[in-house]
Write a protein that holds these residues in place. Structure first.
Motif, PDB file in Angstrom:
ATOM      1  N   GLN A   1      42.323  28.404  52.366  1.00  0.00           N
ATOM      2  CA  GLN A   1      42.072  29.668  53.047  1.00  0.00           C
ATOM      3  C   GLN A   1      41.621  30.685  52.008  1.00  0.00           C
ATOM      4  OE1 GLN A   1      42.434  30.129  56.423  1.00  0.00           O
ATOM      5  NE2 GLN A   1      43.014  27.981  56.605  1.00  0.00           N
ATOM      6  N   ALA A   2      40.755  31.576  52.403  1.00  0.00           N
ATOM      7  CA  ALA A   2      40.274  32.621  51.494  1.00  0.00           C
ATOM      8  C   ALA A   2      41.072  33.902  51.722  1.00  0.00           C
ATOM      9  CB  ALA A   2      38.794  32.888  51.735  1.00  0.00           C
ATOM     10  N   ILE A   3      41.336  34.584  50.632  1.00  0.00           N
ATOM     11  CA  ILE A   3      42.001  35.886  50.698  1.00  0.00           C
ATOM     12  C   ILE A   3      41.134  36.881  49.941  1.00  0.00           C
ATOM     13  CG2 ILE A   3      44.001  37.238  49.961  1.00  0.00           C
ATOM     14  CD1 ILE A   3      45.686  34.730  50.204  1.00  0.00           C
ATOM     15  N   HIS A   4      40.839  37.970  50.580  1.00  0.00           N
ATOM     16  CA  HIS A   4      40.119  39.052  49.910  1.00  0.00           C
ATOM     17  C   HIS A   4      41.172  40.069  49.503  1.00  0.00           C
ATOM     18  CE1 HIS A   4      36.900  41.845  49.000  1.00  0.00           C
ATOM     19  NE2 HIS A   4      37.635  42.781  49.584  1.00  0.00           N
ATOM     20  N   TRP A   5      41.284  40.325  48.213  1.00  0.00           N
ATOM     21  CA  TRP A   5      42.365  41.157  47.690  1.00  0.00           C
ATOM     22  C   TRP A   5      41.773  42.243  46.816  1.00  0.00           C
ATOM     23  CZ3 TRP A   5      45.756  39.612  43.010  1.00  0.00           C
ATOM     24  CH2 TRP A   5      46.861  40.451  42.911  1.00  0.00           C
ATOM     25  N   GLU A   6      41.987  43.461  47.188  1.00  0.00           N
ATOM     26  CA  GLU A   6      41.514  44.588  46.382  1.00  0.00           C
ATOM     27  C   GLU A   6      42.691  45.124  45.586  1.00  0.00           C
ATOM     28  OE1 GLU A   6      39.303  47.540  48.516  1.00  0.00           O
ATOM     29  OE2 GLU A   6      38.202  46.025  49.656  1.00  0.00           O
ATOM     30  N   VAL A   7      42.470  45.269  44.276  1.00  0.00           N
ATOM     31  CA  VAL A   7      43.529  45.751  43.397  1.00  0.00           C
ATOM     32  C   VAL A   7      43.022  46.951  42.618  1.00  0.00           C
ATOM     33  CG1 VAL A   7      44.613  43.479  43.171  1.00  0.00           C
ATOM     34  CG2 VAL A   7      42.872  44.182  41.537  1.00  0.00           C
ATOM     35  N   PRO A   8      43.922  47.819  42.200  1.00  0.00           N
ATOM     36  CA  PRO A   8      43.517  48.955  41.367  1.00  0.00           C
ATOM     37  C   PRO A   8      42.922  48.458  40.043  1.00  0.00           C
ATOM     38  CG  PRO A   8      45.807  49.196  42.117  1.00  0.00           C
ATOM     39  CD  PRO A   8      45.346  47.834  42.510  1.00  0.00           C
ATOM     40  N   ASP A   9      42.064  49.259  39.455  1.00  0.00           N
ATOM     41  CA  ASP A   9      41.401  48.876  38.206  1.00  0.00           C
ATOM     42  C   ASP A   9      42.386  48.495  37.112  1.00  0.00           C
ATOM     43  OD1 ASP A   9      38.870  49.213  39.244  1.00  0.00           O
ATOM     44  OD2 ASP A   9      38.635  51.264  38.494  1.00  0.00           O
ATOM     45  N   ASN A  10      43.468  49.257  36.970  1.00  0.00           N
ATOM     46  CA  ASN A  10      44.418  48.957  35.886  1.00  0.00           C
ATOM     47  C   ASN A  10      45.101  47.598  36.094  1.00  0.00           C
ATOM     48  OD1 ASN A  10      45.884  49.964  38.078  1.00  0.00           O
ATOM     49  ND2 ASN A  10      47.434  50.909  36.779  1.00  0.00           N
ATOM     50  N   LEU A  11      45.408  47.220  37.344  1.00  0.00           N
ATOM     51  CA  LEU A  11      45.995  45.908  37.604  1.00  0.00           C
ATOM     52  C   LEU A  11      44.972  44.810  37.327  1.00  0.00           C
ATOM     53  CD1 LEU A  11      48.233  44.025  38.551  1.00  0.00           C
ATOM     54  CD2 LEU A  11      47.540  44.511  40.914  1.00  0.00           C
ATOM     55  N   TYR A  12      43.730  45.038  37.696  1.00  0.00           N
ATOM     56  CA  TYR A  12      42.685  44.056  37.432  1.00  0.00           C
ATOM     57  C   TYR A  12      42.537  43.819  35.931  1.00  0.00           C
ATOM     58  CZ  TYR A  12      38.215  41.672  37.328  1.00  0.00           C
ATOM     59  OH  TYR A  12      37.226  40.754  37.095  1.00  0.00           O
ATOM     60  N   ARG A  13      42.535  44.894  35.165  1.00  0.00           N
ATOM     61  CA  ARG A  13      42.429  44.760  33.704  1.00  0.00           C
ATOM     62  C   ARG A  13      43.621  43.974  33.145  1.00  0.00           C
ATOM     63  NH1 ARG A  13      40.356  49.982  34.270  1.00  0.00           N
ATOM     64  NH2 ARG A  13      42.379  50.921  33.853  1.00  0.00           N
ATOM     65  N   GLU A  14      44.803  44.226  33.660  1.00  0.00           N
ATOM     66  CA  GLU A  14      45.981  43.485  33.197  1.00  0.00           C
ATOM     67  C   GLU A  14      45.875  41.998  33.560  1.00  0.00           C
ATOM     68  OE1 GLU A  14      49.959  45.082  33.785  1.00  0.00           O
ATOM     69  OE2 GLU A  14      49.025  47.025  34.274  1.00  0.00           O
ATOM     70  N   LEU A  15      45.381  41.715  34.748  1.00  0.00           N
ATOM     71  CA  LEU A  15      45.201  40.319  35.163  1.00  0.00           C
ATOM     72  C   LEU A  15      44.203  39.599  34.260  1.00  0.00           C
ATOM     73  CD1 LEU A  15      45.102  40.760  39.045  1.00  0.00           C
ATOM     74  CD2 LEU A  15      46.873  39.573  37.734  1.00  0.00           C
ATOM     75  N   VAL A  16      43.093  40.255  33.989  1.00  0.00           N
ATOM     76  CA  VAL A  16      42.073  39.655  33.122  1.00  0.00           C
ATOM     77  C   VAL A  16      42.638  39.461  31.721  1.00  0.00           C
ATOM     78  CG1 VAL A  16      39.827  40.032  32.038  1.00  0.00           C
ATOM     79  CG2 VAL A  16      40.123  40.496  34.476  1.00  0.00           C
ATOM     80  N   TRP A  17      43.358  40.452  31.222  1.00  0.00           N
ATOM     81  CA  TRP A  17      43.959  40.339  29.886  1.00  0.00           C
ATOM     82  C   TRP A  17      44.924  39.145  29.841  1.00  0.00           C
ATOM     83  CZ3 TRP A  17      49.139  40.556  28.656  1.00  0.00           C
ATOM     84  CH2 TRP A  17      49.431  40.495  27.289  1.00  0.00           C
ATOM     85  N   ALA A  18      45.817  39.039  30.848  1.00  0.00           N
ATOM     86  CA  ALA A  18      46.801  37.955  30.870  1.00  0.00           C
ATOM     87  C   ALA A  18      46.118  36.597  30.986  1.00  0.00           C
ATOM     88  CB  ALA A  18      47.782  38.165  32.019  1.00  0.00           C
ATOM     89  N   GLN A  19      45.089  36.518  31.802  1.00  0.00           N
ATOM     90  CA  GLN A  19      44.351  35.262  31.963  1.00  0.00           C
ATOM     91  C   GLN A  19      43.765  34.815  30.638  1.00  0.00           C
ATOM     92  OE1 GLN A  19      40.410  35.608  32.938  1.00  0.00           O
ATOM     93  NE2 GLN A  19      40.282  33.479  32.291  1.00  0.00           N
ATOM     94  N   LYS A  20      43.196  35.752  29.899  1.00  0.00           N
ATOM     95  CA  LYS A  20      42.616  35.411  28.596  1.00  0.00           C
ATOM     96  C   LYS A  20      43.711  35.113  27.573  1.00  0.00           C
ATOM     97  CE  LYS A  20      38.341  37.898  29.358  1.00  0.00           C
ATOM     98  NZ  LYS A  20      37.547  39.084  29.065  1.00  0.00           N
ATOM     99  N   GLU A  21      44.749  35.906  27.583  1.00  0.00           N
ATOM    100  CA  GLU A  21      45.852  35.744  26.630  1.00  0.00           C
ATOM    101  C   GLU A  21      46.515  34.374  26.790  1.00  0.00           C
ATOM    102  OE1 GLU A  21      48.363  37.030  23.517  1.00  0.00           O
ATOM    103  OE2 GLU A  21      46.556  37.996  24.301  1.00  0.00           O
ATOM    104  N   LEU A  22      46.663  33.943  28.026  1.00  0.00           N
ATOM    105  CA  LEU A  22      47.303  32.662  28.304  1.00  0.00           C
ATOM    106  C   LEU A  22      46.299  31.509  28.382  1.00  0.00           C
ATOM    107  CD1 LEU A  22      49.860  33.928  30.958  1.00  0.00           C
ATOM    108  CD2 LEU A  22      50.316  33.335  28.572  1.00  0.00           C
ATOM    109  N   GLU A  23      45.050  31.829  28.110  1.00  0.00           N
ATOM    110  CA  GLU A  23      43.967  30.841  28.022  1.00  0.00           C
ATOM    111  C   GLU A  23      43.776  30.034  29.307  1.00  0.00           C
ATOM    112  OE1 GLU A  23      44.699  28.556  24.473  1.00  0.00           O
ATOM    113  OE2 GLU A  23      44.442  30.316  23.187  1.00  0.00           O
ATOM    114  N   PHE A  24      43.802  30.731  30.439  1.00  0.00           N
ATOM    115  CA  PHE A  24      43.467  30.087  31.699  1.00  0.00           C
ATOM    116  C   PHE A  24      41.955  30.030  31.822  1.00  0.00           C
ATOM    117  CE2 PHE A  24      47.812  30.674  32.775  1.00  0.00           C
ATOM    118  CZ  PHE A  24      48.060  29.746  33.783  1.00  0.00           C
TER     119      PHE A  24
END
Length: 95
Positions: free
Chosen positions: A3-26
């Protein structure tokens, strides 16, 4: 099936998600979010299990316990009697 989910997040949460993804090497953000959600769901299930187990313990205490006795000796004697009854009902005919 997926199933697809469209999820809008605030810019600061998006930046944290991207940072964590890179930090944890996903490999990508979707995999990172999928694992994060799965881990959180596992935590929620565990918390629910603990809550239900606590309720069961309280019900047992409220109802007076298992009726096995108060002392170690009483518990052992009652368990031996239960074992004897089970043996006689289920296994004695085998011997």
């Amino acid at each position: 099936m997926t199933q697809a989910i469209h999820w809008e997040v605030p810019d600061n949460l998006y930046r944290e998600l991207v940072w964590a993804q890179k930090e944890l090497e996903f490999p990508n953000l979707v995999d990172f979010i999928r694992q994060a959600v799965q881990r959180r769901l596992a935590e929620i299930k565990h918390e629910a299990w603990q809550r239900d187990f606590g309720r069961l313990q309280q019900q047992i205490r409220t109802s007076g316990g298992f009726g096995l006795g108060e002392t170690k000796e009483e518990v052992i004697a009652n368990l031996r009697e239960i074992w004897r009854q089970v043996y006689e009902e289920e296994y004695a005919h085998l011997y």
